[in-house]
Design an enzyme around this catalytic site. Sequence first.
Site, mmCIF file in Angstrom:
data_model
loop_
_atom_site.group_PDB
_atom_site.id
_atom_site.type_symbol
_atom_site.label_atom_id
_atom_site.label_comp_id
_atom_site.label_asym_id
_atom_site.label_seq_id
_atom_site.Cartn_x
_atom_site.Cartn_y
_atom_site.Cartn_z
ATOM 1 N N GLU A 129 -45.169 1.863 36.547
ATOM 2 C CA GLU A 129 -46.541 2.353 36.512
ATOM 3 C C GLU A 129 -46.720 3.564 37.425
ATOM 4 O OE1 GLU A 129 -49.577 -0.709 35.365
ATOM 5 O OE2 GLU A 129 -50.325 -0.225 37.361
ATOM 6 N N GLU A 180 -45.434 6.445 35.608
ATOM 7 C CA GLU A 180 -46.402 6.807 34.563
ATOM 8 C C GLU A 180 -47.573 7.585 35.170
ATOM 9 O OE1 GLU A 180 -47.963 3.332 32.610
ATOM 10 O OE2 GLU A 180 -48.832 4.486 30.947
ATOM 11 N N CYS A 229 -52.108 -5.253 34.073
ATOM 12 C CA CYS A 229 -51.487 -6.548 34.425
ATOM 13 C C CYS A 229 -52.312 -7.737 33.973
ATOM 14 C CB CYS A 229 -51.321 -6.695 35.927
ATOM 15 S SG CYS A 229 -50.631 -5.276 36.712
ATOM 16 N N SER A 240 -52.380 1.671 31.191
ATOM 17 C CA SER A 240 -50.952 1.841 31.407
ATOM 18 C C SER A 240 -50.226 1.166 30.257
ATOM 19 C CB SER A 240 -50.557 1.187 32.726
ATOM 20 O OG SER A 240 -49.165 1.023 32.768
ATOM 21 N N LYS A 277 -53.079 -15.676 30.135
ATOM 22 C CA LYS A 277 -51.633 -15.501 29.956
ATOM 23 C C LYS A 277 -51.137 -16.288 28.744
ATOM 24 C CE LYS A 277 -50.599 -12.750 33.374
ATOM 25 N NZ LYS A 277 -50.080 -11.405 33.095
ATOM 26 N N GLU A 294 -51.672 -14.014 26.029
ATOM 27 C CA GLU A 294 -50.772 -12.862 26.143
ATOM 28 C C GLU A 294 -49.366 -13.185 25.619
ATOM 29 O OE1 GLU A 294 -49.683 -11.553 30.104
ATOM 30 O OE2 GLU A 294 -49.729 -9.455 29.484
ATOM 31 N N GLU A 337 -46.660 -8.339 19.798
ATOM 32 C CA GLU A 337 -45.785 -7.229 20.227
ATOM 33 C C GLU A 337 -44.900 -7.603 21.427
ATOM 34 O OE1 GLU A 337 -49.068 -7.378 20.310
ATOM 35 O OE2 GLU A 337 -49.884 -6.613 22.189
ATOM 36 N N CYS A 358 -56.149 -12.510 40.902
ATOM 37 C CA CYS A 358 -55.444 -13.706 40.415
ATOM 38 C C CYS A 358 -55.606 -14.924 41.329
ATOM 39 C CB CYS A 358 -53.972 -13.402 40.249
ATOM 40 S SG CYS A 358 -53.673 -11.917 39.289
#
Lengths: 581, 164
Positions: A280, A283, A300, A320, A359, A362, A367, A504
Amino acid sequence: MEMVTLTIDNKVVQVPKDYTVLQAAKEANIEIPTLCFLKNINEIGACRMCVVEIKGAKSLQAACVYPVADGMEVYTNTPKVREARKVTLELILSNHDKNCLACVRNGNCELQKLAEQMNIRDLEFEGERHKLPLDDFSPSVVRDPNKCILCRRCVSMCKEVQTVAVIDTVERGIETIVSPVNGKSLSEVPCVNCGQCITVCPVGALREKDDTEKVWDALANDDLHVVAVTAPAIRAALGEEFGFPIGTPVTANMITALKRLGFDKVFDVDTAADLTIMEEGTELLNRIKNGGKLPLITSCSPGWIKFCEHNYPEFLDNLSTCKSPQQMFGALLKTYYAEKAGIDPAKIFIVSIMPCTAKKFEVKRPEMNSSGYPDIDVAITTRELARMIKEAGIDFSDATEKHFDDPMGDASGAGVIFGATGGVMEAALRTVAEVLEGTSLEKLDYTEVRGTEGIKEATVQLNSITIKAAVAHGLGNARKLLDRVKAGEADYHFIEIMACPGGCVTGGGQPIQPSRVRSWINLMAERAKALYTEDKNLPIRKSHENPTIKKLYAEFFGSPGSHKAHELLHTHYTARENYPE
Amino acid sequence: MSKCSCGQEVKDTREEKLEEIIAKYRGTKGALIPVLHEAQELYGYLPFDVQRKISEELNIPLAEIYGVITFYTQFSLVPKGEYRIQVCLGTACYVKGAGHILDKFKEILGIDVGGCTEDGKFSLDACRCVGACGLAPVVMINDTVYGRLKPTEVEGIIEKYRNE
């Protein structure tokens, strides 16, 4: 602030004049029972559990919303008060699904606790009960309307704090339920799976989708190499499930327990967090130097990602392209680690332990399988892990295994603080300056991005560029920040967004603290302390100095942002319609 | 947009009217209820698309709008009849025998509460107090109030509307 003096149960109390009776009583160490009340989130005086007698007032008053006044006389423990509270509680219990023994909240239910506290021995009323179907179509959140007591805490959290607003009270009277529109499932509405509704539910009406059975099955399968990977925030809260004080880091206890459960390897997602920073950071500098899309926004938090896909599709190119540390780690383990360890990636089963219910969504994103295998096989929450440890009869006080397994055993302090709001930003700033800009920086603690302020800002002067950064946690704050960017009122280079208030550490999958605890402490800050302490005590505090990371780039990826890194560690996003026809 | 029988695309004029209604109340406090009222007058009920449009335009979550619609009996999620019969079941009407009036309507029209006759002419609802307790039991048909009703009068009232 102007102070007022009042008496509560004949005890003289002096408090600021904007206090409620409940706050004043707390100050005087007098506990008034509450149920719908959750400080700063749900203060609506609806459940009437907190009623008190106030001299001169016509009827009993709800302490959670009744303002103090000079000379006020409050009585919290009179026969009238006790009787009223008891009847109210019995009425709430009269149409509650009292299947407590088989409830996920057994032992951690605010309603059960009240029944104990109020000495309820007879259930005098038998009310009409809902027999509504369970909504378990979402991969993250299960909704059981039959257990709901209509406190509306979840509605306030979803609507006011997160501005996701996919549940509300529907119908009226005995028919009232908390539900998405039109009887839809949470999986059919723009729910972002953050699970904050679960953490505020006093009962078992909202819970995570339990995936522990899949984990037990994998652990019992001798053909599989079962790996546990734990997010930074787990160590800061798992101890609460076993009676440790809030904010106690329990890294060694956690590793030991996971080994005892039978995991072949236990790795630290912090390692992947360091990897995220390398990717990141690269990037960010590329975008700044090459006129790419700015601000760059962190990716994230899967709750945030889905929120962005639903509500701010115009910012998708700002996200990102980095996968979250969880997904990066999975991809890495099924390629680099599989090769190194000589294990067929098809036989590697990765269980991620996450503070997060999003999550679970996710890991199922189509993908997330660039290695040819799903990056992560199952994501379970901190609460689910605690249940497994309890079920297996493991002594959680055992802390013999101090270290995560090699070859992924190293993590920096920068990776650890990912679990608190501002942590990703701080970790990135530590690395961007040094490696990618070639300057050595003494500064390690970016305190301006720490803390639990909703939106935080920092300007950091690097060698050749100034980076304007902002941090938002909680989706309501994210919305405010993005609206400012959209209106051209702010020009940041880099924004960190976490879906959950506090980041988190207070994620939707973390241990649930009841209102009587979390209303009176800053839970986010208390848990974050565990992470900042661990960061401070670690020999390596910058992602790029992590020897595992150095080795990874030397042996496998080449350099950050390389073709191979892009293939395995980066992803893309999809705009989502909110309520399709 | 919908298709006309001649095959040409036609814009539903109600969409424009809905936009006007929303524009009229935009920015005012408590806009939702009057907008829902007027939208329901326009469509006869509150279809999902209309709710969604109001949500987007007034920036009020759809879940909240749906909550309001299901809370108030005046609002309907399903199409209503040309003549909307509302039998008051408020306390005063109830003790004065509104239940029997309601049963009579059900019997003659052959529909249940919340239902609509097949020809689309009548729909039947039970409602909360309409504020005319002195006239109990009360029935409202569209905007007309019928007070001190007896079950035997129901048939004649229905006939009157049937012939209109």
